[in-house]
Design a protein around this motif. Sequence first.
Motif, PDB file in Angstrom:
ATOM      1  N   ALA A 105       0.831  -1.205   0.000  1.00  0.00           N
ATOM      2  CA  ALA A 105       0.000   0.000   0.000  1.00  0.00           C
ATOM      3  C   ALA A 105       0.866   1.255   0.000  1.00  0.00           C
ATOM      4  O   ALA A 105       0.586   2.220  -0.718  1.00  0.00           O
ATOM      5  CB  ALA A 105      -0.937  -0.007   1.209  1.00  0.00           C
ATOM      6  N   GLU A 106       1.942   1.248   0.760  1.00  0.00           N
ATOM      7  CA  GLU A 106       2.843   2.399   0.799  1.00  0.00           C
ATOM      8  C   GLU A 106       3.553   2.594  -0.535  1.00  0.00           C
ATOM      9  O   GLU A 106       3.723   3.730  -1.000  1.00  0.00           O
ATOM     10  CB  GLU A 106       3.848   2.246   1.934  1.00  0.00           C
ATOM     11  N   ILE A 107       3.938   1.511  -1.175  1.00  0.00           N
ATOM     12  CA  ILE A 107       4.583   1.612  -2.496  1.00  0.00           C
ATOM     13  C   ILE A 107       3.607   2.176  -3.512  1.00  0.00           C
ATOM     14  O   ILE A 107       3.981   3.016  -4.341  1.00  0.00           O
ATOM     15  CB  ILE A 107       5.133   0.233  -2.941  1.00  0.00           C
ATOM     16  N   ASP A 108       2.341   1.741  -3.460  1.00  0.00           N
ATOM     17  CA  ASP A 108       1.327   2.292  -4.370  1.00  0.00           C
ATOM     18  C   ASP A 108       1.163   3.791  -4.165  1.00  0.00           C
ATOM     19  O   ASP A 108       1.057   4.548  -5.132  1.00  0.00           O
ATOM     20  CB  ASP A 108      -0.016   1.580  -4.182  1.00  0.00           C
ATOM     21  N   MET A 109       1.147   4.251  -2.917  1.00  0.00           N
ATOM     22  CA  MET A 109       1.031   5.688  -2.635  1.00  0.00           C
ATOM     23  C   MET A 109       2.242   6.442  -3.191  1.00  0.00           C
ATOM     24  O   MET A 109       2.102   7.510  -3.786  1.00  0.00           O
ATOM     25  CB  MET A 109       0.914   5.946  -1.129  1.00  0.00           C
ATOM     26  N   LEU A 110       3.440   5.876  -3.015  1.00  0.00           N
ATOM     27  CA  LEU A 110       4.654   6.513  -3.532  1.00  0.00           C
ATOM     28  C   LEU A 110       4.639   6.566  -5.057  1.00  0.00           C
ATOM     29  O   LEU A 110       5.050   7.576  -5.653  1.00  0.00           O
ATOM     30  CB  LEU A 110       5.895   5.769  -3.045  1.00  0.00           C
ATOM     31  N   LYS A 111       4.162   5.507  -5.705  1.00  0.00           N
ATOM     32  CA  LYS A 111       4.079   5.508  -7.167  1.00  0.00           C
ATOM     33  C   LYS A 111       3.143   6.600  -7.654  1.00  0.00           C
ATOM     34  O   LYS A 111       3.453   7.319  -8.612  1.00  0.00           O
ATOM     35  CB  LYS A 111       3.599   4.143  -7.686  1.00  0.00           C
ATOM     36  N   GLN A 112       1.995   6.736  -7.004  1.00  0.00           N
ATOM     37  CA  GLN A 112       1.041   7.769  -7.405  1.00  0.00           C
ATOM     38  C   GLN A 112       1.633   9.157  -7.219  1.00  0.00           C
ATOM     39  O   GLN A 112       1.505  10.021  -8.092  1.00  0.00           O
ATOM     40  CB  GLN A 112      -0.261   7.629  -6.607  1.00  0.00           C
ATOM     41  N   ALA A 113       2.293   9.400  -6.094  1.00  0.00           N
ATOM     42  CA  ALA A 113       2.897  10.709  -5.833  1.00  0.00           C
ATOM     43  C   ALA A 113       4.009  10.991  -6.843  1.00  0.00           C
ATOM     44  O   ALA A 113       4.128  12.111  -7.352  1.00  0.00           O
ATOM     45  CB  ALA A 113       3.443  10.761  -4.409  1.00  0.00           C
ATOM     46  N   PHE A 114       4.800   9.984  -7.145  1.00  0.00           N
ATOM     47  CA  PHE A 114       5.874  10.149  -8.113  1.00  0.00           C
ATOM     48  C   PHE A 114       5.314  10.473  -9.493  1.00  0.00           C
ATOM     49  O   PHE A 114       5.809  11.374 -10.183  1.00  0.00           O
ATOM     50  CB  PHE A 114       6.717   8.875  -8.177  1.00  0.00           C
ATOM     51  N   ARG A 115       4.271   9.762  -9.907  1.00  0.00           N
ATOM     52  CA  ARG A 115       3.654  10.014 -11.217  1.00  0.00           C
ATOM     53  C   ARG A 115       3.064  11.411 -11.297  1.00  0.00           C
ATOM     54  O   ARG A 115       3.205  12.096 -12.319  1.00  0.00           O
ATOM     55  CB  ARG A 115       2.590   8.966 -11.508  1.00  0.00           C
TER      56      ARG A 115
END
Length: 123
Positions: A105-115
């Motif tokens: 879940a944390e990786i998904d949040m980081l991916k969204q923020a990065f995108r």
Amino acid sequence: MSVPVLTRSTLNSGLWEGVIECCGGKAPAFEVCLGQRVLPGLSQTAIGHDSWTLTLPIPGECISEGVQTFVIREAGARVAIGHFSLIAGAPADGDLRGEVALLRAEIDMLKQAFRRQFEQRQV
């Protein structure tokens, strides 16, 4: 005789079934343990020259909160051939599966923020 190997394991409607394979033809005696307790009711059926099906109805008193790990071994031996686990109730704080889900879940949040950040810089 070679070392027995658990090749298949299923659990359905409270009945565990496993297939053990080994060379030698003579059926060794097996047992399923929960902690130090050997569980009653294990049946063993030959399904070939070097294969046996083990069947065990899981006793109701073995199903409780947390993780219960059942160990399959030759009778009297201390070396495990295989194991299966039952997880019931509220997940334990240190449960590895919960930790992995949290990391995902944390990786998904980081991916969204990065995108979002990357898209803003592209404009």
